[in-house]
Design a protein around this motif. Structure first.
Motif, PDB file in Angstrom:
ATOM      1  N   LEU A  49       0.790  -1.187  -0.076  1.00 51.34           N
ATOM      2  CA  LEU A  49       0.226  -0.143   0.001  1.00 51.34           C
ATOM      3  C   LEU A  49       0.848   1.226   0.109  1.00 51.34           C
ATOM      4  O   LEU A  49       1.986   1.352   0.672  1.00 51.34           O
ATOM      5  CB  LEU A  49      -0.956   0.153   1.077  1.00 51.34           C
ATOM      6  N   ARG A  50       0.467   2.360  -0.630  1.00 51.17           N
ATOM      7  CA  ARG A  50       0.928   3.662  -0.633  1.00 51.17           C
ATOM      8  C   ARG A  50       0.242   4.279   0.388  1.00 51.17           C
ATOM      9  O   ARG A  50      -0.990   4.931   0.470  1.00 51.17           O
ATOM     10  CB  ARG A  50       0.886   4.303  -1.832  1.00 51.17           C
ATOM     11  N   VAL A  51       0.877   4.441   1.743  1.00 49.31           N
ATOM     12  CA  VAL A  51       0.103   5.139   2.908  1.00 49.31           C
ATOM     13  C   VAL A  51       0.864   6.009   3.417  1.00 49.31           C
ATOM     14  O   VAL A  51       2.208   6.306   3.361  1.00 49.31           O
ATOM     15  CB  VAL A  51      -0.267   4.047   3.849  1.00 49.31           C
ATOM     16  N   ALA A  66      -9.722  -4.759   7.882  1.00 52.98           N
ATOM     17  CA  ALA A  66     -10.971  -3.559   7.878  1.00 52.98           C
ATOM     18  C   ALA A  66     -10.528  -2.579   7.021  1.00 52.98           C
ATOM     19  O   ALA A  66     -11.481  -2.185   6.251  1.00 52.98           O
ATOM     20  CB  ALA A  66     -11.081  -2.947   9.184  1.00 52.98           C
ATOM     21  N   VAL A  67      -9.251  -2.157   6.711  1.00 55.01           N
ATOM     22  CA  VAL A  67      -8.806  -1.007   5.983  1.00 55.01           C
ATOM     23  C   VAL A  67      -8.814  -1.565   4.510  1.00 55.01           C
ATOM     24  O   VAL A  67      -9.211  -0.723   3.758  1.00 55.01           O
ATOM     25  CB  VAL A  67      -7.598  -0.630   6.455  1.00 55.01           C
ATOM     26  N   VAL A  68      -8.434  -2.775   4.391  1.00 58.12           N
ATOM     27  CA  VAL A  68      -8.553  -3.318   2.877  1.00 58.12           C
ATOM     28  C   VAL A  68     -10.168  -3.544   2.593  1.00 58.12           C
ATOM     29  O   VAL A  68     -10.169  -3.170   1.382  1.00 58.12           O
ATOM     30  CB  VAL A  68      -7.694  -4.823   2.983  1.00 58.12           C
ATOM     31  N   ALA A  69     -10.764  -3.933   3.410  1.00 62.11           N
ATOM     32  CA  ALA A  69     -12.097  -4.107   2.991  1.00 62.11           C
ATOM     33  C   ALA A  69     -12.789  -2.672   2.639  1.00 62.11           C
ATOM     34  O   ALA A  69     -13.443  -2.365   1.564  1.00 62.11           O
ATOM     35  CB  ALA A  69     -13.156  -4.565   4.156  1.00 62.11           C
ATOM     36  N   ARG A  74     -14.754   1.094  -1.875  1.00 61.43           N
ATOM     37  CA  ARG A  74     -14.331   2.690  -2.569  1.00 61.43           C
ATOM     38  C   ARG A  74     -14.009   2.332  -3.941  1.00 61.43           C
ATOM     39  O   ARG A  74     -14.220   3.157  -4.714  1.00 61.43           O
ATOM     40  CB  ARG A  74     -13.243   3.347  -1.889  1.00 61.43           C
ATOM     41  N   GLY A  75     -13.928   0.992  -4.457  1.00 65.84           N
ATOM     42  CA  GLY A  75     -13.391   0.582  -5.616  1.00 65.84           C
ATOM     43  C   GLY A  75     -11.913   0.770  -5.963  1.00 65.84           C
ATOM     44  O   GLY A  75     -11.438   0.842  -6.966  1.00 65.84           O
ATOM     45  N   GLY A  76     -11.168   0.789  -4.834  1.00 63.77           N
ATOM     46  CA  GLY A  76      -9.661   0.969  -5.016  1.00 63.77           C
ATOM     47  C   GLY A  76      -9.186  -0.489  -5.306  1.00 63.77           C
ATOM     48  O   GLY A  76      -9.567  -1.433  -4.927  1.00 63.77           O
ATOM     49  N   ARG A  77      -7.985  -0.505  -5.944  1.00 70.73           N
ATOM     50  CA  ARG A  77      -7.228  -1.777  -6.194  1.00 70.73           C
ATOM     51  C   ARG A  77      -6.442  -2.288  -5.053  1.00 70.73           C
ATOM     52  O   ARG A  77      -5.458  -1.418  -4.699  1.00 70.73           O
ATOM     53  CB  ARG A  77      -6.701  -1.551  -7.491  1.00 70.73           C
TER      54      ARG A  77
END
Length: 78
Positions: A49-51, A66-69, A74-77
């Motif tokens: 991830l770019r965080v 939870a964050v990945v879900a 949101r439609g993110g890859r």
């Protein structure tokens, strides 16, 4: 690579450098973006991830699943 956090949405901001004589020149405030690799048990694999620094703290509090879900919702890859 875009300078946007995949968790919080933090991105680059713009403003001015202000000198002692108050001349203003343009500048940019870059978000503190890091590439970080996490093991996601629900997917059974690692994700990169770019965080931002705030996004890393969010993952520590809410948990990576939870964050990945929420990113996927949101439609993110991921």
């Amino acid at each position: 690579m875009s300078r946007v956090c995949q968790v919080t949405g933090a991105e680059v901001g713009f403003g001015h450098n202000v000198s002692h004589s108050h001349r203003r020149t343009n500048r940019r405030f870059d978000a503190n973006i890091q590439r970080k690799r996490y093991w996601v048990p629900s997917l059974g694999r690692y994700v990169t991830l770019r965080v931002s620094a705030r996004g890393i703290k969010t993952i520590d509090v809410r948990g990576i699943d939870a964050v990945v879900a929420s990113i996927r919702a949101r439609g993110g890859r991921v």
